[in-house]
Motif scaffolding. Structure first.
Motif, PDB file in Angstrom:
ATOM      1  N   PHE A  30      -1.572   8.948  -5.853  1.00 40.64           N
ATOM      2  CA  PHE A  30      -1.822  10.363  -5.535  1.00 40.64           C
ATOM      3  C   PHE A  30      -1.354  11.271  -6.662  1.00 40.64           C
ATOM      4  CE2 PHE A  30      -1.101  14.444  -3.465  1.00 40.64           C
ATOM      5  CZ  PHE A  30      -2.241  14.574  -2.707  1.00 40.64           C
ATOM      6  N   ARG A  31      -0.167  11.007  -7.150  1.00 39.38           N
ATOM      7  CA  ARG A  31       0.382  11.851  -8.203  1.00 39.38           C
ATOM      8  C   ARG A  31      -0.472  11.789  -9.471  1.00 39.38           C
ATOM      9  NH1 ARG A  31       5.535  13.617  -9.585  1.00 39.38           N
ATOM     10  NH2 ARG A  31       5.828  13.853  -7.346  1.00 39.38           N
TER      11      ARG A  31
ATOM     12  N   ALA B  97       0.496   4.134  -2.917  1.00 36.74           N
ATOM     13  CA  ALA B  97      -0.118   5.410  -2.551  1.00 36.74           C
ATOM     14  C   ALA B  97       0.510   6.630  -3.245  1.00 36.74           C
ATOM     15  CB  ALA B  97      -0.103   5.587  -1.031  1.00 36.74           C
ATOM     16  N   PRO B  98       1.823   6.783  -3.224  1.00 35.21           N
ATOM     17  CA  PRO B  98       2.397   7.991  -3.854  1.00 35.21           C
ATOM     18  C   PRO B  98       2.124   8.067  -5.349  1.00 35.21           C
ATOM     19  CG  PRO B  98       4.001   6.934  -2.410  1.00 35.21           C
ATOM     20  CD  PRO B  98       2.866   5.974  -2.562  1.00 35.21           C
TER      21      PRO B  98
ATOM     22  N   GLU C 114       0.845  -1.204   0.000  1.00 37.71           N
ATOM     23  CA  GLU C 114       0.000   0.000   0.000  1.00 37.71           C
ATOM     24  C   GLU C 114       0.878   1.251   0.000  1.00 37.71           C
ATOM     25  OE1 GLU C 114      -3.008   0.103   3.078  1.00 37.71           O
ATOM     26  OE2 GLU C 114      -3.130   2.295   2.965  1.00 37.71           O
ATOM     27  N   ALA C 115       1.931   1.219   0.804  1.00 42.66           N
ATOM     28  CA  ALA C 115       2.854   2.360   0.857  1.00 42.66           C
ATOM     29  C   ALA C 115       3.568   2.561  -0.477  1.00 42.66           C
ATOM     30  CB  ALA C 115       3.871   2.154   1.972  1.00 42.66           C
TER      31      ALA C 115
ATOM     32  N   GLU D 172       4.047  16.229  -0.178  1.00 42.27           N
ATOM     33  CA  GLU D 172       3.220  15.317  -0.984  1.00 42.27           C
ATOM     34  C   GLU D 172       3.378  13.892  -0.482  1.00 42.27           C
ATOM     35  OE1 GLU D 172       3.854  15.638  -5.221  1.00 42.27           O
ATOM     36  OE2 GLU D 172       3.014  13.637  -5.571  1.00 42.27           O
ATOM     37  N   ALA D 173       4.605  13.517  -0.167  1.00 45.11           N
ATOM     38  CA  ALA D 173       4.851  12.167   0.348  1.00 45.11           C
ATOM     39  C   ALA D 173       4.188  11.956   1.695  1.00 45.11           C
ATOM     40  CB  ALA D 173       6.353  11.921   0.462  1.00 45.11           C
TER      41      ALA D 173
ATOM     42  N   ARG E 258      12.367   3.555  -1.009  1.00 49.39           N
ATOM     43  CA  ARG E 258      11.853   3.812   0.331  1.00 49.39           C
ATOM     44  C   ARG E 258      11.284   2.538   0.956  1.00 49.39           C
ATOM     45  NH1 ARG E 258       7.447   8.000  -0.144  1.00 49.39           N
ATOM     46  NH2 ARG E 258       9.209   9.219  -0.883  1.00 49.39           N
TER      47      ARG E 258
ATOM     48  N   TRP F 218      -4.391  21.589  -3.661  1.00 47.36           N
ATOM     49  CA  TRP F 218      -3.202  20.888  -3.185  1.00 47.36           C
ATOM     50  C   TRP F 218      -1.950  21.732  -3.388  1.00 47.36           C
ATOM     51  CZ3 TRP F 218      -3.906  17.595   0.265  1.00 47.36           C
ATOM     52  CH2 TRP F 218      -4.908  16.627   0.217  1.00 47.36           C
TER      53      TRP F 218
ATOM     54  N   PHE G 163       0.498  22.642  -0.426  1.00 43.78           N
ATOM     55  CA  PHE G 163       1.881  22.153  -0.457  1.00 43.78           C
ATOM     56  C   PHE G 163       2.836  23.323  -0.298  1.00 43.78           C
ATOM     57  CE2 PHE G 163       1.006  18.054  -3.076  1.00 43.78           C
ATOM     58  CZ  PHE G 163       0.332  17.548  -1.990  1.00 43.78           C
TER      59      PHE G 163
ATOM     60  N   VAL H 162       1.242  13.399   2.511  1.00 40.88           N
ATOM     61  CA  VAL H 162      -0.212  13.394   2.325  1.00 40.88           C
ATOM     62  C   VAL H 162      -0.690  12.125   1.615  1.00 40.88           C
ATOM     63  CG1 VAL H 162      -2.108  14.539   1.135  1.00 40.88           C
ATOM     64  CG2 VAL H 162      -0.388  15.905   2.320  1.00 40.88           C
ATOM     65  N   ALA H 163       0.114  11.662   0.655  1.00 44.10           N
ATOM     66  CA  ALA H 163      -0.334  10.574  -0.215  1.00 44.10           C
ATOM     67  C   ALA H 163      -0.848   9.338   0.533  1.00 44.10           C
ATOM     68  CB  ALA H 163       0.787  10.200  -1.185  1.00 44.10           C
ATOM     69  N   PRO H 164      -0.117   8.816   1.504  1.00 40.39           N
ATOM     70  CA  PRO H 164      -0.603   7.599   2.171  1.00 40.39           C
ATOM     71  C   PRO H 164      -1.928   7.803   2.897  1.00 40.39           C
ATOM     72  CG  PRO H 164       1.720   7.968   2.656  1.00 40.39           C
ATOM     73  CD  PRO H 164       1.210   9.218   2.001  1.00 40.39           C
TER      74      PRO H 164
ATOM     75  N   LEU I  36      -3.481  14.490  -8.401  1.00 33.61           N
ATOM     76  CA  LEU I  36      -2.850  15.704  -8.924  1.00 33.61           C
ATOM     77  C   LEU I  36      -2.894  15.760 -10.442  1.00 33.61           C
ATOM     78  CD1 LEU I  36       0.254  15.964  -6.585  1.00 33.61           C
ATOM     79  CD2 LEU I  36      -2.027  16.919  -6.286  1.00 33.61           C
TER      80      LEU I  36
END
Lengths: 193, 193
Positions: free
Chosen positions: A160-161, A156-157, A152-153, B152-153, A180, B121, B125, B155-157, A165
DNA sequence: AACTATTGCAACCTCGAGTTGCGTTAGGCG
DNA sequence: CGCCTAACGCAACTCGAGGTTGCAATAGTT
Protein backbone atom coordinates in the motif's frame (compact mmCIF):
# COMPACT_ATOMS: atom_id res chain seq x y z
CA UNK A 1 37.10 -2.25 -37.27
CA UNK A 2 35.18 -5.47 -37.78
CA UNK A 3 31.40 -5.63 -37.57
CA UNK A 4 30.81 -6.57 -33.95
CA UNK A 5 27.06 -6.56 -34.53
CA UNK A 6 26.10 -8.86 -37.40
CA UNK A 7 23.37 -7.33 -39.49
CA UNK A 8 21.26 -10.45 -39.46
CA UNK A 9 21.35 -12.31 -36.19
CA UNK A 10 19.29 -15.45 -35.83
CA UNK A 11 17.33 -17.72 -33.58
CA UNK A 12 18.18 -17.55 -29.91
CA UNK A 13 20.19 -14.36 -30.23
CA UNK A 14 17.16 -12.54 -31.64
CA UNK A 15 14.88 -14.12 -29.07
CA UNK A 16 17.04 -12.93 -26.21
CA UNK A 17 17.42 -9.46 -27.67
CA UNK A 18 13.67 -9.06 -28.04
CA UNK A 19 12.85 -10.22 -24.53
CA UNK A 20 15.58 -8.08 -23.03
CA UNK A 21 14.48 -5.05 -25.02
CA UNK A 22 10.89 -5.59 -23.94
CA UNK A 23 11.84 -5.71 -20.28
CA UNK A 24 13.98 -2.63 -20.76
CA UNK A 25 11.20 -0.63 -22.35
CA UNK A 26 8.71 -1.74 -19.72
CA UNK A 27 11.11 -0.67 -16.99
CA UNK A 28 11.73 2.67 -18.65
CA UNK A 29 8.11 3.45 -19.34
CA UNK A 30 6.91 1.98 -16.07
CA UNK A 31 3.99 0.48 -17.92
CA UNK A 32 3.12 -2.58 -19.94
CA UNK A 33 1.65 -0.33 -22.59
CA UNK A 34 4.71 -0.17 -24.77
CA UNK A 35 5.25 0.57 -28.43
CA UNK A 36 6.34 -2.37 -30.49
CA UNK A 37 8.49 -0.05 -32.57
CA UNK A 38 10.38 0.96 -29.45
CA UNK A 39 11.09 -2.65 -28.62
CA UNK A 40 12.13 -3.36 -32.19
CA UNK A 41 14.52 -0.44 -32.29
CA UNK A 42 15.99 -1.26 -28.90
CA UNK A 43 16.48 -4.88 -29.88
CA UNK A 44 18.03 -3.85 -33.19
CA UNK A 45 15.42 -5.96 -34.89
CA UNK A 46 12.67 -5.32 -37.37
CA UNK A 47 9.07 -5.05 -36.23
CA UNK A 48 8.11 -7.92 -38.49
CA UNK A 49 10.46 -10.27 -36.69
CA UNK A 50 8.70 -9.59 -33.43
CA UNK A 51 5.29 -10.27 -34.91
CA UNK A 52 6.60 -13.51 -36.36
CA UNK A 53 7.21 -14.70 -32.80
CA UNK A 54 4.33 -13.15 -30.90
CA UNK A 55 0.81 -12.62 -32.15
CA UNK A 56 0.30 -9.41 -30.22
CA UNK A 57 2.03 -6.90 -27.99
CA UNK A 58 0.26 -8.34 -24.97
CA UNK A 59 1.63 -11.79 -25.70
CA UNK A 60 5.12 -10.39 -25.99
CA UNK A 61 4.88 -8.60 -22.68
CA UNK A 62 3.50 -11.72 -21.06
CA UNK A 63 6.35 -13.82 -22.38
CA UNK A 64 8.90 -11.27 -21.20
CA UNK A 65 7.46 -11.14 -17.70
CA UNK A 66 7.29 -14.92 -17.45
CA UNK A 67 10.87 -15.16 -18.64
CA UNK A 68 11.91 -12.68 -15.99
CA UNK A 69 10.03 -14.45 -13.21
CA UNK A 70 11.48 -17.80 -14.18
CA UNK A 71 14.49 -17.12 -11.95
CA UNK A 72 13.02 -18.96 -8.96
CA UNK A 73 12.16 -17.43 -5.64
CA UNK A 74 14.84 -17.85 -2.97
CA UNK A 75 13.35 -17.94 0.50
CA UNK A 76 15.41 -16.78 3.46
CA UNK A 77 16.48 -19.23 6.15
CA UNK A 78 18.23 -17.32 8.90
CA UNK A 79 17.34 -19.64 11.76
CA UNK A 80 14.88 -17.32 13.47
CA UNK A 81 11.39 -16.25 12.50
CA UNK A 82 12.24 -12.61 12.93
CA UNK A 83 15.30 -12.94 10.79
CA UNK A 84 13.34 -14.68 8.06
CA UNK A 85 10.49 -12.20 8.04
CA UNK A 86 12.94 -9.33 8.15
CA UNK A 87 14.66 -10.63 5.04
CA UNK A 88 11.35 -11.41 3.36
CA UNK A 89 10.02 -7.95 3.94
CA UNK A 90 13.14 -6.46 2.40
CA UNK A 91 12.73 -8.65 -0.65
CA UNK A 92 9.16 -7.47 -0.99
CA UNK A 93 10.23 -3.85 -0.77
CA UNK A 94 12.89 -4.41 -3.40
CA UNK A 95 10.44 -6.16 -5.71
CA UNK A 96 7.84 -3.41 -5.40
CA UNK A 97 10.39 -0.65 -5.85
CA UNK A 98 11.72 -2.22 -9.02
CA UNK A 99 10.12 -0.72 -12.15
CA UNK A 100 9.08 -4.12 -13.44
CA UNK A 101 7.51 -5.00 -10.11
CA UNK A 102 5.64 -1.72 -10.01
CA UNK A 103 4.37 -2.28 -13.55
CA UNK A 104 3.13 -5.75 -12.68
CA UNK A 105 1.36 -4.51 -9.58
CA UNK A 106 -0.40 -1.77 -11.49
CA UNK A 107 -1.38 -3.93 -14.43
CA UNK A 108 -5.12 -3.77 -14.91
CA UNK A 109 -7.78 -4.29 -17.47
CA UNK A 110 -8.76 -7.79 -16.51
CA UNK A 111 -6.30 -9.32 -18.96
CA UNK A 112 -3.89 -12.21 -18.43
CA UNK A 113 -1.60 -9.92 -16.48
CA UNK A 114 -4.16 -9.67 -13.70
CA UNK A 115 -4.28 -13.44 -13.55
CA UNK A 116 -0.50 -13.59 -13.61
CA UNK A 117 -0.29 -11.22 -10.66
CA UNK A 118 -2.71 -13.29 -8.64
CA UNK A 119 -0.66 -16.40 -9.25
CA UNK A 120 2.47 -14.42 -8.43
CA UNK A 121 1.16 -13.62 -4.97
CA UNK A 122 -0.42 -17.03 -4.37
CA UNK A 123 2.86 -18.70 -5.21
CA UNK A 124 4.88 -16.46 -2.93
CA UNK A 125 2.41 -16.71 -0.08
CA UNK A 126 2.59 -20.47 -0.32
CA UNK A 127 6.37 -20.48 -0.24
CA UNK A 128 6.59 -17.91 2.53
CA UNK A 129 4.16 -19.91 4.62
CA UNK A 130 6.99 -22.32 5.15
CA UNK A 131 8.88 -19.69 7.09
CA UNK A 132 6.14 -19.71 9.70
CA UNK A 133 5.81 -23.49 9.60
CA UNK A 134 9.52 -23.84 10.25
CA UNK A 135 9.30 -21.39 13.12
CA UNK A 136 6.59 -23.55 14.64
CA UNK A 137 8.79 -26.63 14.25
CA UNK A 138 11.58 -24.81 16.05
CA UNK A 139 9.16 -24.03 18.86
CA UNK A 140 9.13 -20.29 18.25
CA UNK A 141 5.37 -20.34 18.05
CA UNK A 142 2.44 -22.71 17.92
CA UNK A 143 1.46 -24.10 14.49
CA UNK A 144 -1.12 -22.07 12.60
CA UNK A 145 -3.37 -23.08 9.73
CA UNK A 146 -3.57 -19.64 8.16
CA UNK A 147 0.09 -18.93 7.54
CA UNK A 148 -0.62 -17.54 4.08
CA UNK A 149 -3.03 -14.98 5.52
CA UNK A 150 -0.36 -13.86 7.96
CA UNK A 151 2.10 -13.39 5.12
CA UNK A 152 -0.57 -11.39 3.35
CA UNK A 153 -0.85 -9.20 6.44
CA UNK A 154 2.89 -8.76 6.23
CA UNK A 155 2.89 -7.67 2.61
CA UNK A 156 -0.21 -5.48 2.50
CA UNK A 157 1.13 -2.42 4.37
CA UNK A 158 4.31 -2.36 2.34
CA UNK A 159 2.45 -2.72 -0.92
CA UNK A 160 0.00 0.00 0.00
CA UNK A 161 2.71 2.44 0.95
CA UNK A 162 4.84 1.89 -2.14
CA UNK A 163 2.33 1.23 -4.89
CA UNK A 164 -0.77 3.06 -3.80
CA UNK A 165 0.71 6.04 -2.03
CA UNK A 166 3.84 6.14 -4.18
CA UNK A 167 5.73 6.63 -0.95
CA UNK A 168 8.77 5.10 0.66
CA UNK A 169 8.65 2.04 2.87
CA UNK A 170 11.39 2.92 5.33
CA UNK A 171 12.98 0.47 7.73
CA UNK A 172 10.72 1.52 10.57
CA UNK A 173 7.63 0.57 8.60
CA UNK A 174 9.13 -2.80 7.76
CA UNK A 175 10.14 -3.43 11.36
CA UNK A 176 6.76 -2.40 12.72
CA UNK A 177 5.01 -4.70 10.27
CA UNK A 178 7.20 -7.65 11.17
CA UNK A 179 6.66 -6.96 14.86
CA UNK A 180 2.93 -6.91 14.42
CA UNK A 181 2.78 -10.22 12.56
CA UNK A 182 5.03 -11.94 15.08
CA UNK A 183 3.02 -10.66 18.02
CA UNK A 184 -0.17 -11.95 16.50
CA UNK A 185 1.19 -15.47 16.21
CA UNK A 186 0.06 -17.76 19.03
CA UNK A 187 2.92 -18.49 21.43
CA UNK A 188 4.18 -22.05 21.75
CA UNK A 189 2.50 -22.69 25.11
CA UNK A 190 -0.88 -22.32 23.48
CA UNK A 191 -1.80 -18.84 24.71
CA UNK A 192 -2.49 -16.20 22.11
CA UNK A 193 -0.16 -13.18 22.13
CA UNK B 1 -45.81 11.84 -29.74
CA UNK B 2 -43.78 14.95 -29.07
CA UNK B 3 -40.00 14.90 -29.18
CA UNK B 4 -39.10 14.23 -25.56
CA UNK B 5 -35.41 14.45 -26.41
CA UNK B 6 -34.64 17.69 -28.24
CA UNK B 7 -32.12 17.06 -30.95
CA UNK B 8 -29.96 19.97 -29.91
CA UNK B 9 -29.65 20.30 -26.17
CA UNK B 10 -27.49 23.07 -24.79
CA UNK B 11 -25.26 24.28 -22.02
CA UNK B 12 -25.65 22.59 -18.66
CA UNK B 13 -27.76 19.77 -20.03
CA UNK B 14 -24.97 18.75 -22.38
CA UNK B 15 -22.36 19.17 -19.67
CA UNK B 16 -24.20 16.88 -17.31
CA UNK B 17 -24.85 14.31 -20.00
CA UNK B 18 -21.16 14.18 -20.93
CA UNK B 19 -19.93 13.81 -17.36
CA UNK B 20 -22.52 11.18 -16.57
CA UNK B 21 -21.75 9.26 -19.73
CA UNK B 22 -18.04 9.39 -18.95
CA UNK B 23 -18.56 7.97 -15.48
CA UNK B 24 -20.83 5.32 -16.92
CA UNK B 25 -18.31 4.20 -19.50
CA UNK B 26 -15.49 4.19 -16.96
CA UNK B 27 -17.60 2.05 -14.64
CA UNK B 28 -18.51 -0.35 -17.45
CA UNK B 29 -15.00 -0.69 -18.80
CA UNK B 30 -13.40 -0.66 -15.37
CA UNK B 31 -10.66 1.54 -16.77
CA UNK B 32 -9.96 5.16 -17.44
CA UNK B 33 -8.86 4.23 -20.93
CA UNK B 34 -12.15 4.91 -22.61
CA UNK B 35 -13.13 5.69 -26.16
CA UNK B 36 -14.34 9.20 -26.72
CA UNK B 37 -16.76 7.89 -29.33
CA UNK B 38 -18.34 5.67 -26.68
CA UNK B 39 -18.85 8.62 -24.37
CA UNK B 40 -20.25 10.70 -27.20
CA UNK B 41 -22.72 8.02 -28.22
CA UNK B 42 -23.78 7.35 -24.63
CA UNK B 43 -24.27 11.05 -23.98
CA UNK B 44 -26.22 11.44 -27.20
CA UNK B 45 -23.76 14.12 -28.21
CA UNK B 46 -21.33 14.61 -31.03
CA UNK B 47 -17.66 13.97 -30.51
CA UNK B 48 -16.86 17.53 -31.49
CA UNK B 49 -18.95 18.88 -28.63
CA UNK B 50 -16.84 16.96 -26.14
CA UNK B 51 -13.60 18.27 -27.59
CA UNK B 52 -14.98 21.79 -27.42
CA UNK B 53 -15.16 21.40 -23.64
CA UNK B 54 -12.13 19.27 -22.89
CA UNK B 55 -8.80 19.38 -24.66
CA UNK B 56 -8.14 15.67 -24.28
CA UNK B 57 -9.65 12.44 -23.10
CA UNK B 58 -7.53 12.56 -19.98
CA UNK B 59 -8.89 15.97 -19.06
CA UNK B 60 -12.42 14.73 -19.51
CA UNK B 61 -11.84 11.75 -17.25
CA UNK B 62 -10.21 13.95 -14.67
CA UNK B 63 -13.15 16.36 -14.69
CA UNK B 64 -15.60 13.49 -14.36
CA UNK B 65 -13.78 11.96 -11.41
CA UNK B 66 -13.48 15.29 -9.66
CA UNK B 67 -17.17 15.93 -10.23
CA UNK B 68 -17.96 12.56 -8.72
CA UNK B 69 -15.72 13.05 -5.71
CA UNK B 70 -17.18 16.47 -5.02
CA UNK B 71 -19.90 14.84 -2.92
CA UNK B 72 -18.06 15.34 0.37
CA UNK B 73 -16.84 12.61 2.66
CA UNK B 74 -19.18 11.80 5.55
CA UNK B 75 -17.29 10.46 8.54
CA UNK B 76 -19.03 8.12 10.97
CA UNK B 77 -19.71 9.19 14.55
CA UNK B 78 -21.18 6.27 16.46
CA UNK B 79 -19.93 7.22 19.89
CA UNK B 80 -17.33 4.45 20.21
CA UNK B 81 -14.02 3.97 18.46
CA UNK B 82 -14.89 0.46 17.42
CA UNK B 83 -18.19 1.58 16.01
CA UNK B 84 -16.52 4.35 14.03
CA UNK B 85 -13.75 2.18 12.64
CA UNK B 86 -16.24 -0.55 11.84
CA UNK B 87 -18.27 1.89 9.79
CA UNK B 88 -15.17 3.37 8.20
CA UNK B 89 -13.87 0.01 7.13
CA UNK B 90 -17.19 -0.78 5.50
CA UNK B 91 -17.06 2.49 3.61
CA UNK B 92 -13.60 1.65 2.38
CA UNK B 93 -14.72 -1.76 1.20
CA UNK B 94 -17.66 -0.23 -0.62
CA UNK B 95 -15.46 2.38 -2.27
CA UNK B 96 -12.91 -0.19 -3.44
CA UNK B 97 -15.56 -2.58 -4.70
CA UNK B 98 -17.21 0.13 -6.74
CA UNK B 99 -16.04 0.10 -10.37
CA UNK B 100 -15.07 3.77 -10.25
CA UNK B 101 -13.12 3.23 -7.08
CA UNK B 102 -11.32 0.25 -8.56
CA UNK B 103 -10.46 2.24 -11.64
CA UNK B 104 -9.03 5.08 -9.58
CA UNK B 105 -6.94 2.69 -7.50
CA UNK B 106 -5.49 1.04 -10.57
CA UNK B 107 -4.82 4.24 -12.45
CA UNK B 108 -1.17 4.39 -13.38
CA UNK B 109 1.23 5.98 -15.78
CA UNK B 110 2.38 8.81 -13.57
CA UNK B 111 -0.30 11.14 -14.87
CA UNK B 112 -2.56 13.50 -12.92
CA UNK B 113 -4.66 10.53 -11.84
CA UNK B 114 -1.79 9.24 -9.72
CA UNK B 115 -1.58 12.60 -8.05
CA UNK B 116 -5.33 12.67 -7.59
CA UNK B 117 -5.26 9.29 -5.91
CA UNK B 118 -2.57 10.39 -3.49
CA UNK B 119 -4.60 13.42 -2.51
CA UNK B 120 -7.65 11.20 -2.25
CA UNK B 121 -5.97 9.08 0.43
CA UNK B 122 -4.24 11.96 2.18
CA UNK B 123 -7.55 13.76 2.49
CA UNK B 124 -9.35 10.71 3.86
CA UNK B 125 -6.54 9.83 6.26
CA UNK B 126 -6.65 13.34 7.61
CA UNK B 127 -10.40 13.23 8.12
CA UNK B 128 -10.36 9.74 9.59
CA UNK B 129 -7.66 10.73 12.02
CA UNK B 130 -10.33 12.66 13.84
CA UNK B 131 -12.06 9.41 14.72
CA UNK B 132 -9.04 8.40 16.76
CA UNK B 133 -8.60 11.88 18.20
CA UNK B 134 -12.21 11.87 19.36
CA UNK B 135 -11.73 8.45 20.91
CA UNK B 136 -8.80 9.85 22.87
CA UNK B 137 -10.95 12.74 24.03
CA UNK B 138 -13.55 10.26 25.22
CA UNK B 139 -10.87 8.46 27.17
CA UNK B 140 -10.98 5.31 25.07
CA UNK B 141 -7.26 5.54 24.45
CA UNK B 142 -4.31 7.83 24.97
CA UNK B 143 -3.70 10.53 22.36
CA UNK B 144 -1.42 9.54 19.52
CA UNK B 145 0.50 11.71 17.10
CA UNK B 146 0.43 9.24 14.22
CA UNK B 147 -3.30 8.76 13.80
CA UNK B 148 -3.03 8.95 10.02
CA UNK B 149 -0.52 6.10 9.97
CA UNK B 150 -2.92 3.99 12.00
CA UNK B 151 -5.71 4.68 9.55
CA UNK B 152 -3.32 3.65 6.81
CA UNK B 153 -2.74 0.39 8.64
CA UNK B 154 -6.49 -0.03 8.71
CA UNK B 155 -6.95 0.50 5.00
CA UNK B 156 -3.94 -1.37 3.62
CA UNK B 157 -5.12 -4.96 4.21
CA UNK B 158 -8.54 -4.27 2.72
CA UNK B 159 -7.06 -2.53 -0.29
CA UNK B 160 -4.58 -5.33 -0.88
CA UNK B 161 -7.22 -8.01 -0.73
CA UNK B 162 -9.70 -6.28 -3.03
CA UNK B 163 -7.50 -4.47 -5.53
CA UNK B 164 -4.33 -6.51 -5.67
CA UNK B 165 -5.68 -10.00 -5.14
CA UNK B 166 -9.05 -9.28 -6.77
CA UNK B 167 -10.54 -11.11 -3.83
CA UNK B 168 -13.36 -10.46 -1.39
CA UNK B 169 -12.89 -8.59 1.87
CA UNK B 170 -15.35 -10.49 4.03
CA UNK B 171 -16.57 -9.29 7.40
CA UNK B 172 -14.03 -11.37 9.26
CA UNK B 173 -11.16 -9.59 7.52
CA UNK B 174 -12.67 -6.22 8.35
CA UNK B 175 -13.23 -7.17 11.98
CA UNK B 176 -9.74 -8.59 12.37
CA UNK B 177 -8.23 -5.44 10.90
CA UNK B 178 -10.22 -3.18 13.20
CA UNK B 179 -9.28 -5.33 16.19
CA UNK B 180 -5.63 -5.11 15.31
CA UNK B 181 -5.60 -1.33 15.01
CA UNK B 182 -7.51 -0.84 18.26
CA UNK B 183 -5.20 -3.19 20.14
CA UNK B 184 -2.17 -1.29 18.94
CA UNK B 185 -3.47 1.98 20.29
CA UNK B 186 -1.96 2.93 23.66
CA UNK B 187 -4.48 2.53 26.45
CA UNK B 188 -5.60 5.58 28.33
CA UNK B 189 -3.53 4.83 31.44
CA UNK B 190 -0.37 5.23 29.42
CA UNK B 191 0.57 1.57 28.99
CA UNK B 192 0.87 0.26 25.46
CA UNK B 193 -1.50 -2.59 24.55
C1' DA C 1 -38.13 37.99 -37.79
C1' DA C 2 -33.19 38.46 -37.23
C1' DC C 3 -28.97 37.60 -34.87
C1' DT C 4 -25.53 34.87 -32.33
C1' DA C 5 -23.64 31.25 -29.84
C1' DT C 6 -23.92 26.43 -29.58
C1' DT C 7 -24.31 21.98 -31.59
C1' DG C 8 -24.25 18.38 -35.37
C1' DC C 9 -21.92 16.49 -39.16
C1' DA C 10 -18.68 14.87 -42.39
C1' DA C 11 -14.26 14.83 -43.81
C1' DC C 12 -9.70 14.94 -42.59
C1' DC C 13 -4.95 14.25 -40.16
C1' DT C 14 -1.92 11.57 -37.12
C1' DC C 15 -0.15 7.72 -34.79
C1' DG C 16 0.45 3.09 -33.37
C1' DA C 17 -1.06 -1.86 -33.89
C1' DG C 18 -0.86 -5.46 -36.88
C1' DT C 19 -0.31 -7.50 -41.93
C1' DT C 20 1.68 -8.61 -46.47
C1' DG C 21 4.87 -9.43 -50.34
C1' DC C 22 9.25 -9.52 -51.65
C1' DG C 23 14.13 -8.90 -51.53
C1' DT C 24 18.26 -10.20 -48.71
C1' DT C 25 21.16 -12.80 -45.71
C1' DA C 26 22.88 -16.50 -42.65
C1' DG C 27 24.20 -20.97 -42.31
C1' DG C 28 23.79 -25.83 -43.31
C1' DC C 29 24.67 -29.53 -46.75
C1' DG C 30 26.29 -31.88 -50.71
C1' DC D 1 33.01 -24.03 -52.96
C1' DG D 2 28.33 -23.24 -54.51
C1' DC D 3 23.50 -23.98 -53.69
C1' DC D 4 19.14 -23.99 -51.05
C1' DT D 5 16.18 -22.71 -47.65
C1' DA D 6 14.63 -20.78 -43.45
C1' DA D 7 15.06 -16.54 -40.99
C1' DC D 8 15.36 -11.73 -41.25
C1' DG D 9 14.88 -6.79 -43.17
C1' DC D 10 12.18 -3.54 -45.53
C1' DA D 11 8.56 -0.84 -47.40
C1' DA D 12 4.02 -0.32 -48.08
C1' DC D 13 -0.38 -1.29 -46.62
C1' DT D 14 -4.95 -1.65 -43.62
C1' DC D 15 -7.44 -0.42 -39.60
C1' DG D 16 -9.06 1.76 -35.45
C1' DA D 17 -8.97 5.59 -32.19
C1' DG D 18 -7.51 10.34 -30.82
C1' DG D 19 -8.01 14.77 -32.22
C1' DT D 20 -9.02 18.77 -35.74
C1' DT D 21 -11.51 21.70 -39.08
C1' DG D 22 -15.07 24.05 -41.88
C1' DC D 23 -19.67 24.55 -42.53
C1' DA D 24 -24.56 23.79 -42.05
C1' DA D 25 -28.38 23.45 -38.72
C1' DT D 26 -30.57 24.80 -34.55
C1' DA D 27 -31.88 26.97 -30.09
C1' DG D 28 -32.36 30.95 -27.36
C1' DT D 29 -32.38 35.92 -27.23
C1' DT D 30 -34.02 40.65 -28.55
Amino acid sequence: MTATQPSHRRGQAVDAAIIEATLGVVAEQGTFQIRIDDVAERAGVNKTTIYRRYDSAEELVLAAVLHNAAAGIPMPDTGTLRGDLDALVRMVRAALTDPLGRALMQASGGGPLDELRRRYWAERFELASELIDRAAERGECAPVDDAAARIEALVAPIHFRIIQLAGVADDSLLAATVDRVIEELPSDDGSDR
